[in-house]
Design a protein around this motif. Structure first.
Motif, mmCIF file in Angstrom:
data_model
loop_
_atom_site.group_PDB
_atom_site.id
_atom_site.type_symbol
_atom_site.label_atom_id
_atom_site.label_comp_id
_atom_site.label_asym_id
_atom_site.label_seq_id
_atom_site.Cartn_x
_atom_site.Cartn_y
_atom_site.Cartn_z
ATOM 1 N N ASN A 284 5.669 -7.434 3.371
ATOM 2 C CA ASN A 284 6.355 -7.942 4.553
ATOM 3 C C ASN A 284 5.305 -8.494 5.496
ATOM 4 O OD1 ASN A 284 9.362 -7.447 4.617
ATOM 5 N ND2 ASN A 284 8.671 -5.393 4.059
ATOM 6 N N GLU A 285 5.779 -9.137 6.549
ATOM 7 C CA GLU A 285 4.835 -9.646 7.530
ATOM 8 C C GLU A 285 4.112 -8.495 8.213
ATOM 9 O OE1 GLU A 285 8.438 -9.500 10.630
ATOM 10 O OE2 GLU A 285 8.219 -10.881 8.982
ATOM 11 N N ILE A 286 2.900 -8.784 8.668
ATOM 12 C CA ILE A 286 2.149 -7.775 9.417
ATOM 13 C C ILE A 286 2.779 -7.635 10.789
ATOM 14 C CG2 ILE A 286 -0.081 -7.227 10.446
ATOM 15 C CD1 ILE A 286 -1.385 -8.789 8.209
ATOM 16 N N TYR B 116 8.072 0.480 4.592
ATOM 17 C CA TYR B 116 7.029 0.511 5.617
ATOM 18 C C TYR B 116 5.744 1.140 5.063
ATOM 19 C CZ TYR B 116 4.527 1.928 9.848
ATOM 20 O OH TYR B 116 3.568 2.126 10.798
ATOM 21 N N ARG B 117 4.599 0.517 5.384
ATOM 22 C CA ARG B 117 3.302 1.063 4.999
ATOM 23 C C ARG B 117 2.311 0.890 6.148
ATOM 24 N NH1 ARG B 117 6.391 2.343 1.743
ATOM 25 N NH2 ARG B 117 6.212 2.441 -0.534
ATOM 26 N N LEU B 118 1.450 1.877 6.311
ATOM 27 C CA LEU B 118 0.386 1.821 7.316
ATOM 28 C C LEU B 118 -0.944 1.880 6.571
ATOM 29 C CD1 LEU B 118 -0.177 1.796 10.416
ATOM 30 C CD2 LEU B 118 -0.403 4.295 10.255
ATOM 31 N N PHE B 119 -1.631 0.743 6.505
ATOM 32 C CA PHE B 119 -2.902 0.652 5.794
ATOM 33 C C PHE B 119 -4.070 0.932 6.729
ATOM 34 C CE2 PHE B 119 -0.079 -1.801 3.106
ATOM 35 C CZ PHE B 119 -0.458 -1.400 1.834
ATOM 36 N N ARG C 243 2.606 -2.829 7.738
ATOM 37 C CA ARG C 243 3.312 -3.807 6.925
ATOM 38 C C ARG C 243 4.690 -3.257 6.619
ATOM 39 N NH1 ARG C 243 0.365 -7.971 3.730
ATOM 40 N NH2 ARG C 243 -1.663 -8.198 4.729
ATOM 41 N N GLY C 244 5.680 -4.131 6.672
ATOM 42 C CA GLY C 244 7.045 -3.696 6.482
ATOM 43 C C GLY C 244 7.686 -3.285 7.794
ATOM 44 N N GLN C 245 8.967 -3.042 7.743
ATOM 45 C CA GLN C 245 9.739 -2.702 8.933
ATOM 46 C C GLN C 245 9.674 -1.205 9.194
ATOM 47 O OE1 GLN C 245 11.202 -5.034 10.840
ATOM 48 N NE2 GLN C 245 11.761 -3.462 12.326
ATOM 49 N N LYS D 296 3.121 6.303 4.281
ATOM 50 C CA LYS D 296 4.459 5.779 4.010
ATOM 51 C C LYS D 296 5.513 6.817 4.372
ATOM 52 C CE LYS D 296 5.223 7.438 -0.728
ATOM 53 N NZ LYS D 296 6.483 8.147 -0.395
ATOM 54 N N PRO D 297 6.780 6.392 4.473
ATOM 55 C CA PRO D 297 7.836 7.368 4.707
ATOM 56 C C PRO D 297 8.087 8.195 3.448
ATOM 57 C CG PRO D 297 8.543 5.123 5.261
ATOM 58 C CD PRO D 297 7.283 5.005 4.491
#
Length: 353
Positions: free
Chosen positions: A328-330, A56-59, A48-50, A126-127
């Motif tokens: 944000n969009e997936i 930016y996130r990675l779930f 999610r996120g750019q 996340k970053p």
């Protein structure tokens, strides 16, 4: 230890084994790993996120498609039992006592500093952000980015209020770090099984920051590696490069060289396993609110008796309502290599003696 047994009663049937929380077994006598050495897609990731942006996130999701925390819901150890609870011949080997899950945060040879978001619900990757911008590790000649697949062991925590008896320094408030030295470049968000070979005690700004040395059990050469001396034998120069990497990687930013306990000596597998046990005990105290967790977010969907437990529906709402980072969009996960967007990752820094 008996007092902690309620922590382990979950709806997924996780069990207490040798002091660790182990994965469930499913119908037909197949463990959550479907064979101790076989890689299985037990976990999925959702972006999610750019990419390369602060939001930016990675779930993470389990195989049923439910959101989970990679920090709290992925078991530290995997149950090696098979076939109606009877150990296989291979499962009787001591190697099974050294079988851990690792969450990959940073693939080898990449520069983006990514981390489990310990202070956010469900702890996505996340970053690391400074001054509103994602951070990138610099290249110190002759290295390019991270020289191993870098990540963490789930269900561990280096308590910042607990002084380590070996280093005389408190923990760094994070899951314990892992440097995976196998031959394959892994992907961010992969959950792999590793065997521990040793550990390095980095002292970062007065905090203990353990760096485990491990290898993916599916690596073609994994059978050669049993302890830290095997790294010296079969990958000569790798440990020396690792020590220098951690010593120098902050110097181009104007910071002093990092320091180490034990004069930079890599400790053995047996020593490393004791460190892991200690950090796992700290995590259990954290999840049961038996210690000061500070800003750590302990929201989880697996540890049902934890005061921080939430339902699958509540977890989904946390993500979909954008409470776990910028909404944000997936973005569909691509199998192509990640492309860094920072010019710094193209620069080599040459340091004088």
């Amino acid at each position: 230890m008996r007092a902690l047994l309620p922590l382990l009663r979950t709806g997924w049937g996780w069990r207490w084994r040798a002091g660790f929380l182990v994965a469930p077994r499913f119908a037909g006598g197949v463990s959550a790993g479907a064979g101790p050495w076989r890689a299985m897609a037990l976990y999925r990731t959702e972006e999610r996120g750019q990419p390369h942006s602060p939001g930016y996130r990675l779930f993470f999701k389990n195989e049923a498609g439910h959101y989970i925390s990679p920090f709290h819901d992925i078991p530290l150890k995997v149950d090696p039992m098979e076939e109606n609870g009877i150990p296989t011949k291979r499962a009787r080997n001591d190697e099974y006592e050294n079988l851990f899950n690792m969450v990959v945060e940073i693939p080898r040879w990449t520069n983006a500093k990514m981390e489990i978001a310990t202070q956010e619900p469900l702890n996505p990757i996340k970053p690391d952000v400074k001054d509103g911008k994602p951070r990138y590790v610099v290249n110190v000649f002759p290295h390019k980015g991270y020289i191993w697949n870098y990540g963490a062991l789930p269900q561990t925590w280096e308590d910042p209020h607990r002084k380590d008896e070996n280093t005389e320094c408190c923990g760094d408030d994070d899951p314990i770090d892992v440097c995976e030295i196998g031959s394959k470049v892994l992907s961010r968000g992969e959950v792999i099984r590793v065997k521990i070979l040793g550990v390095l005690a980095l002292i970062d700004q007065g905090e203990t920051d353990w760096k485990l040395i491990a290898i993916n059990v599916t690596d073609p050469e994994a059978s050669k590696f049993h302890d830290i001396d095997d790294v010296k034998k079969y990958k000569p120069g790798y440990l020396e490069a690792t020590l220098n990497w951690f010593r120098l990687y902050k110097v181009p930013e104007g910071k002093p060289e990092n320091q180490f306990a034990f004069n930079g000596e890599f400790k053995s597998k047996a020593f490393a396993l004791e460190v892991i046990k200690s950090t796992h005990e700290c995590w259990k105290a954290l999840l049961m609110k038996k210690c000061d967790g500070g800003a750590i977010n302990c929201t989880n969907v697996q540890v049902c008796d934890s005061p921080f437990h939430c339902t699958q529906e509540e977890a989904r709402s946390l993500v979909e309502l954008g409470r776990c980072g910028e909404l944000n969009e997936i973005i569909q996960v691509s199998s192509s290599p990640n492309k860094e967007s920072n010019e710094e990752e193209q620069v080599w820094h040459f340091l004088g003696k």
